[in-house]
Design a protein around this motif. Structure first.
Motif, PDB file in Angstrom:
ATOM      1  N   ASP A  47       0.827  -1.211   0.000  1.00  0.00           N
ATOM      2  CA  ASP A  47       0.000   0.000   0.000  1.00  0.00           C
ATOM      3  C   ASP A  47       0.861   1.260   0.000  1.00  0.00           C
ATOM      4  O   ASP A  47       0.562   2.243  -0.702  1.00  0.00           O
ATOM      5  CB  ASP A  47      -0.928   0.017   1.223  1.00  0.00           C
ATOM      6  CG  ASP A  47      -2.004  -1.056   1.164  1.00  0.00           C
ATOM      7  OD1 ASP A  47      -2.178  -1.678   0.091  1.00  0.00           O
ATOM      8  OD2 ASP A  47      -2.678  -1.281   2.192  1.00  0.00           O
ATOM      9  N   GLU A  61       0.826   4.322  -2.663  1.00  0.00           N
ATOM     10  CA  GLU A  61       0.526   5.690  -2.224  1.00  0.00           C
ATOM     11  C   GLU A  61       1.654   6.667  -2.549  1.00  0.00           C
ATOM     12  O   GLU A  61       1.401   7.848  -2.815  1.00  0.00           O
ATOM     13  CB  GLU A  61       0.263   5.690  -0.715  1.00  0.00           C
ATOM     14  CG  GLU A  61      -1.039   4.993  -0.341  1.00  0.00           C
ATOM     15  CD  GLU A  61      -1.147   4.716   1.147  1.00  0.00           C
ATOM     16  OE1 GLU A  61      -2.226   4.285   1.590  1.00  0.00           O
ATOM     17  OE2 GLU A  61      -0.144   4.918   1.872  1.00  0.00           O
ATOM     18  N   PRO A 109      -3.096  10.705  -6.047  1.00  0.00           N
ATOM     19  CA  PRO A 109      -4.130  10.265  -5.107  1.00  0.00           C
ATOM     20  C   PRO A 109      -5.298   9.529  -5.758  1.00  0.00           C
ATOM     21  O   PRO A 109      -5.769   8.512  -5.231  1.00  0.00           O
ATOM     22  CB  PRO A 109      -4.591  11.579  -4.459  1.00  0.00           C
ATOM     23  CG  PRO A 109      -3.388  12.471  -4.543  1.00  0.00           C
ATOM     24  CD  PRO A 109      -2.723  12.120  -5.830  1.00  0.00           C
ATOM     25  N   ARG A 160      -6.040   5.577  -5.041  1.00  0.00           N
ATOM     26  CA  ARG A 160      -7.312   5.137  -4.457  1.00  0.00           C
ATOM     27  C   ARG A 160      -7.942   4.045  -5.313  1.00  0.00           C
ATOM     28  O   ARG A 160      -8.458   3.043  -4.787  1.00  0.00           O
ATOM     29  CB  ARG A 160      -8.264   6.322  -4.305  1.00  0.00           C
ATOM     30  CG  ARG A 160      -9.569   5.976  -3.589  1.00  0.00           C
ATOM     31  CD  ARG A 160     -10.367   7.212  -3.230  1.00  0.00           C
ATOM     32  NE  ARG A 160     -10.691   8.020  -4.419  1.00  0.00           N
ATOM     33  CZ  ARG A 160     -10.076   9.159  -4.732  1.00  0.00           C
ATOM     34  NH1 ARG A 160      -9.107   9.641  -3.958  1.00  0.00           N
ATOM     35  NH2 ARG A 160     -10.415   9.834  -5.817  1.00  0.00           N
ATOM     36  N   GLU A 207      -8.505   0.172  -3.841  1.00  0.00           N
ATOM     37  CA  GLU A 207      -9.887  -0.328  -3.715  1.00  0.00           C
ATOM     38  C   GLU A 207     -10.187  -1.459  -4.692  1.00  0.00           C
ATOM     39  O   GLU A 207     -11.260  -2.066  -4.623  1.00  0.00           O
ATOM     40  CB  GLU A 207     -10.877   0.824  -3.938  1.00  0.00           C
ATOM     41  CG  GLU A 207     -10.810   1.883  -2.840  1.00  0.00           C
ATOM     42  CD  GLU A 207     -11.706   3.072  -3.135  1.00  0.00           C
ATOM     43  OE1 GLU A 207     -12.303   3.103  -4.261  1.00  0.00           O
ATOM     44  OE2 GLU A 207     -11.813   3.978  -2.291  1.00  0.00           O
TER      45      GLU A 207
END
Length: 436
Positions: free
Chosen positions: A93, A97, A102, A106, A110
């Motif tokens: 993760d 990131e 962003p 995301r 997800e």
């Protein structure tokens, strides 16, 4: 092998402990961390092994993906000790990131396929170990990073991780999944299906095998990750080169047993094949004796003499008639002494020795002496077997420096125990270990 010289050298920035399971590798890594910190270095111990013993021995309730400071370490020399455990998913993760905007990050985080991949895809743990090691080293916050690898031969799988992941990301299957997204959504998929009949059949089979939902998730994931694939390989290759650099030292940990040293030989050969810098072999739980001049045969002969030659309360010579049995007593003699057998003695300590021997004392004392002699004979056999095993390893790999760590009477479960292991690592050169 001079362990203190290795730990004190400012050029040594990474120490990787590898070896088979059950040989004390995690304890060795923690002990090295404690000793280096108390000698003035800022140290972090990274464990890839999911065992919880490292946290327990350092007095921490848990370990996670963030270095936690270990209290109780003597910092008078200016050192610090931190410990952490690799969290495979959290590391993945963090990569997403930090290397995606962003919105894209995301979408990736997800994505159901990403969630499955980051939690358990084969090889992901080893690759993430490389990523985390690279992050720790790149930050230049730590004087020394000690890595505790998983047990067994999989401990070196992280050396193969860049190539395996690169092959996966560059493979034909990924390219098939990427092609429709590169052309553009439904139109792209329609174009590919209409223009390439073979690919159409293939994607149709995938729909049936995987389900349209999973195939769509995979395509979405690949499209979102496509710009990051090159970065994965680049960083992994950089970490691999870092492991080959002079600032890295590999320590192979083993026990003085045939199977463990066979595994150690495999590690030594594999590291040499990959041109990894091997510092030496840590031979854990080595047995010794301060009465090594008394051999096994002499000890057994003395025990048999005590038992069989009529020394114990004999009255009529070797026939044994009139001889007082060690376990028998008369009303005048009082109750018989305790039956002390060799298997009741732990680590050579005379457990069960009565405070007052009484009139039956000589018999009891000589039974105890016979039992201790048999224990000593067994210990000398163990020492001889370990010595033969070490000599076979040394004959195959004479270039490998060795340090022996004497066996402790119990498990290491606190900082004091780790400190003692560190002292033994630094104190005893090969062949001079003695029992605790």
């Amino acid at each position: 092998m001079d362990v203190d010289a290795l730990l004190d050298d400012p050029g040594t920035r990474i120490v990787v402990c590898c070896g088979a399971g059950g040989v004390g590798k995690t304890t060795t890594a923690a002990a090295l961390g404690v000793r280096a910190a108390e000698r003035g270095r800022k140290v972090v111990v990274l464990t890839i092994d999911p065992a919880r013993r490292l946290a327990q021995s350092m007095g921490l309730t848990e370990l996670d993906n963030t270095p936690r400071r270990v209290e109780g370490v003597d910092g008078s020399a200016g050192g610090e000790l931190h410990a952490m455990m690799l969290d495979m998913k959290r590391t993945f993760d963090e990569i997403v990131e930090s290397h995606a905007d962003p919105g894209r990050a995301r979408a990736i985080l997800e994505n159901p396929f990403y969630q499955s991949l980051s939690a358990g895809f084969a090889g992901t743990q080893e690759y993430m170990a490389m990523e985390k090691l690279g992050q720790l080293r790149a930050g230049d916050e730590w004087d020394l990073i000690v890595v505790d690898t998983p047990p067994s031969r999989s401990a070196l799988d992280f050396l193969d991780a860049p190539g395996r992941l690169g092959s996966f990301l560059d493979g034909r299957f990924i390219r098939v999944l990427t092609a429709p997204a590169k052309v553009g959504g439904r139109a792209g998929l329609k174009f590919v299906n209409l223009g390439m009949s073979g690919l159409s059949v293939f994607t149709g089979l995938l729909d049936k095998l995987l389900g349209k939902g999973l195939l769509r998730d995979m395509q979405t994931f690949v499209a979102a990750m496509d710009t990051m694939f090159g970065g994965f390989r680049t960083r992994a290759d950089a970490t691999y080169r870092l492991l080959q650099a002079p600032g890295t030292a590999f320590l192979v940990v083993a026990a003085p047993e045939r199977d463990a040293l066979r595994e150690a030989a495999y590690f030594v050969e594999r590291l040499a094949a990959d041109r990894m810098p091997l510092a030496g072999l840590v031979l854990n739980r080595a047995h010794g004796s301060e009465a090594a001049h008394l051999g096994a045969e002499r000890a057994l002969a003395a025990a048999e003499n005590l038992d069989d030659d009529g020394i114990v309360d004999h009255h009529t010579g070797k026939s044994g008639e009139g001889r007082t049995s060690p376990d028998a007593g008369s009303p005048a003699d009082g109750p018989p002494g305790p039956d002390v057998r060799s298997e009741e003695l732990q680590d050579g300590s005379p457990a069960g020795l009565p405070d007052s021997l009484g009139s039956d004392g000589p018999a009891t004392a000589e039974r105890l002496a016979a039992g201790l002699l048999r224990l000593h004979a067994e210990r000398m056999r163990v020492i001889a077997r370990e010595q033969r095993t070490r000599e076979r390893f040394a004959a195959l790999h004479p270039e490998v420096p060795v340090v022996e760590v004497a066996a402790l009477p119990g498990d290491v479960h606190d900082l004091e125990g780790l400190r003692e292991i560190g002292e033994r690592l630094a104190e005893y050169p090969s062949g001079t270990g003695t029992d605790a």
